[in-house]
Design an enzyme around this catalytic site. Structure first.
Site, PDB file in Angstrom:
ATOM      1  N   CYS A 136      -4.060 -22.438  -9.994  1.00 29.01           N
ATOM      2  CA  CYS A 136      -3.136 -21.466 -10.569  1.00 29.01           C
ATOM      3  C   CYS A 136      -2.132 -22.094 -11.535  1.00 29.01           C
ATOM      4  O   CYS A 136      -1.478 -21.375 -12.293  1.00 29.01           O
ATOM      5  CB  CYS A 136      -2.408 -20.714  -9.465  1.00 29.01           C
ATOM      6  SG  CYS A 136      -3.515 -19.867  -8.315  1.00 29.01           S
ATOM      7  N   HIS A 169       3.833 -17.621 -12.581  1.00 33.24           N
ATOM      8  CA  HIS A 169       2.512 -17.302 -12.045  1.00 33.24           C
ATOM      9  C   HIS A 169       2.613 -16.028 -11.220  1.00 33.24           C
ATOM     10  O   HIS A 169       3.493 -15.898 -10.367  1.00 33.24           O
ATOM     11  CB  HIS A 169       2.014 -18.472 -11.194  1.00 33.24           C
ATOM     12  CG  HIS A 169       0.790 -18.164 -10.402  1.00 33.24           C
ATOM     13  ND1 HIS A 169      -0.307 -17.530 -10.933  1.00 33.24           N
ATOM     14  CD2 HIS A 169       0.483 -18.391  -9.089  1.00 33.24           C
ATOM     15  CE1 HIS A 169      -1.232 -17.380 -10.008  1.00 33.24           C
ATOM     16  NE2 HIS A 169      -0.777 -17.896  -8.879  1.00 33.24           N
ATOM     17  N   ASN A 195      -3.386 -11.569  -8.332  1.00 35.77           N
ATOM     18  CA  ASN A 195      -3.318 -12.996  -8.649  1.00 35.77           C
ATOM     19  C   ASN A 195      -4.605 -13.383  -9.381  1.00 35.77           C
ATOM     20  O   ASN A 195      -5.672 -13.423  -8.779  1.00 35.77           O
ATOM     21  CB  ASN A 195      -3.157 -13.796  -7.356  1.00 35.77           C
ATOM     22  CG  ASN A 195      -3.025 -15.292  -7.602  1.00 35.77           C
ATOM     23  OD1 ASN A 195      -3.308 -15.796  -8.684  1.00 35.77           O
ATOM     24  ND2 ASN A 195      -2.597 -16.018  -6.573  1.00 35.77           N
TER      25      ASN A 195
END
EC number: 2.3.1.180
Length: 330
Positions: free
Chosen positions: A124, A257, A287
């Protein structure tokens, strides 16, 4: 122009989401009827802030999503694709073991100039890592124009019998075109990793003899990830600010993020920023790992919130454990 006076700046952004939007209600129905797992829209929203995510069709690869996002970034930058001499794709879900997704993307874009192309694997944090890498190569004078993409098909890694993880992730891609410039754009980056936390968030499998050894599903210790993420995101943002001689109060936008709204809100609060200065897309995208930061960036550029000259903080945290931040003048 000497190398010492070289900088890199973003000249175009783009993003792409696969057409299939899966709401929490639809996902809850799928989990209940196909996997015997009970959840609800209210349960997911309360814990994550996620209302929907996008899933790619079975025949669609990460490089396909990357191509669409890249074409939009190239169009926004108004440049000849053949002028791109560096391609970096941040992904944890490559099309193949090898060659790299970046090479596949180069071919799908029809870029025939034999430019450098490689993948970045920092989960990520991947897009921030890739952006910092491209920035360094452009500043060195070795390359002049870079395409940096975050692209993921994370739905392929999900165990739909584990409601603590399968409700979190989605698929998508985001891209930017960077070019070497005498005008400062990227001001500072800070990158870190701590491999002692490898088991906290991982897909602990590999291919051996044509079969998967270990597990090909995502495994996560959610509470441990939350605690570490909140701590390191605050610290790495301050580190990047300090390197650039800036303060948090000068930021126009925080683009973290997009993992969990609670992590994002905690980071924003620790930096002393009002919530309206944070770009939020997690409610619609879930996500999307390395794609989440460039997806959010492009969304805010295209709806007019982000304007030229504004100061942006991009940051990510992910398995490895990795984390990083980039401060830039858009």
């Amino acid at each position: 122009m000497s190398n010492r006076s070289l900088h890199s700046r973003i000249i175009g952004t783009g993003s792409y989401l696969p057409p299939r939007r899966v709401s929490n209600g639809e996902l809850a129905h799928i989990l209940s009827t196909e996997h015997g797992v009970e959840t609800s829209d209210a349960w997911i929203v309360e814990r994550t802030g996620i209302a929907a995510r996008h899933f790619a069709d079975a025949h669609v690869a990460s490089s396909d999503l990357a191509r669409e996002a890249a074409l939009r970034a190239i169009e926004a930058a108004d440049v000849d694709p053949q002028s791109i001499d560096l391609i970096i794709v941040a992904t944890s879900t490559p099309d193949y073991v090898f060659p790299s997704t970046a090479c596949l993307l180069q071919n799908k874009l029809g870029i025939t100039n034999q430019c450098a192309a490689f993948d970045m694997q920092a989960v990520c944090s991947g897009f921030v890592y890739a952006l910092a890498t491209a920035d360094g190569l452009l500043k060195s004078g070795v390359h002049k124009r870079a395409l940096v993409v975050g692209a993921e098909t994370f739905s392929r890694l999900l165990d739909f019998k584990d409601r603590t993880t399968c409700v979190l992730f989605g698929d998508g891609a985001g891209a930017v075109v960077l070019e070497a410039s005498g005008e400062p754009g990227i001001l500072a980056s800070a990158l870190h990793a701590d491999g002692s936390h490898v088991g906290m968030l991982c897909v602990p499998g590999n291919v051996n003899g044509g079969v998967v050894q270990g597990s090909a599903f995502l495994h996560m210790d959610g509470q441990a990830v939350f605690k570490l993420a909140v701590s390191v995101l605050d610290k790495v943002a301050r580190e990047a600010l300090e390197r650039a001689g800036c303060e948090a109060g000068q930021l126009d936008w925080l683009i973290p993020h997009q993992a969990n709204i609670r992590i994002m809100q905690s980071t924003c609060k620790r930096l002393g920023l009002p919530p309206e200065k944070m770009v939020v897309t997690v409610h619609e995208h879930g996500n999307t790992s390395a794609a989440s930061v460039p997806l959010a960036l492009d969304a805010a550029v295209r709806d007019g919130r982000i304007q030229r000259g504004q100061l942006l903080m991009l940051e990510g945290v992910g398995g490895g454990f990795t984390w990083g931040a980039t401060l830039l003048r858009y």
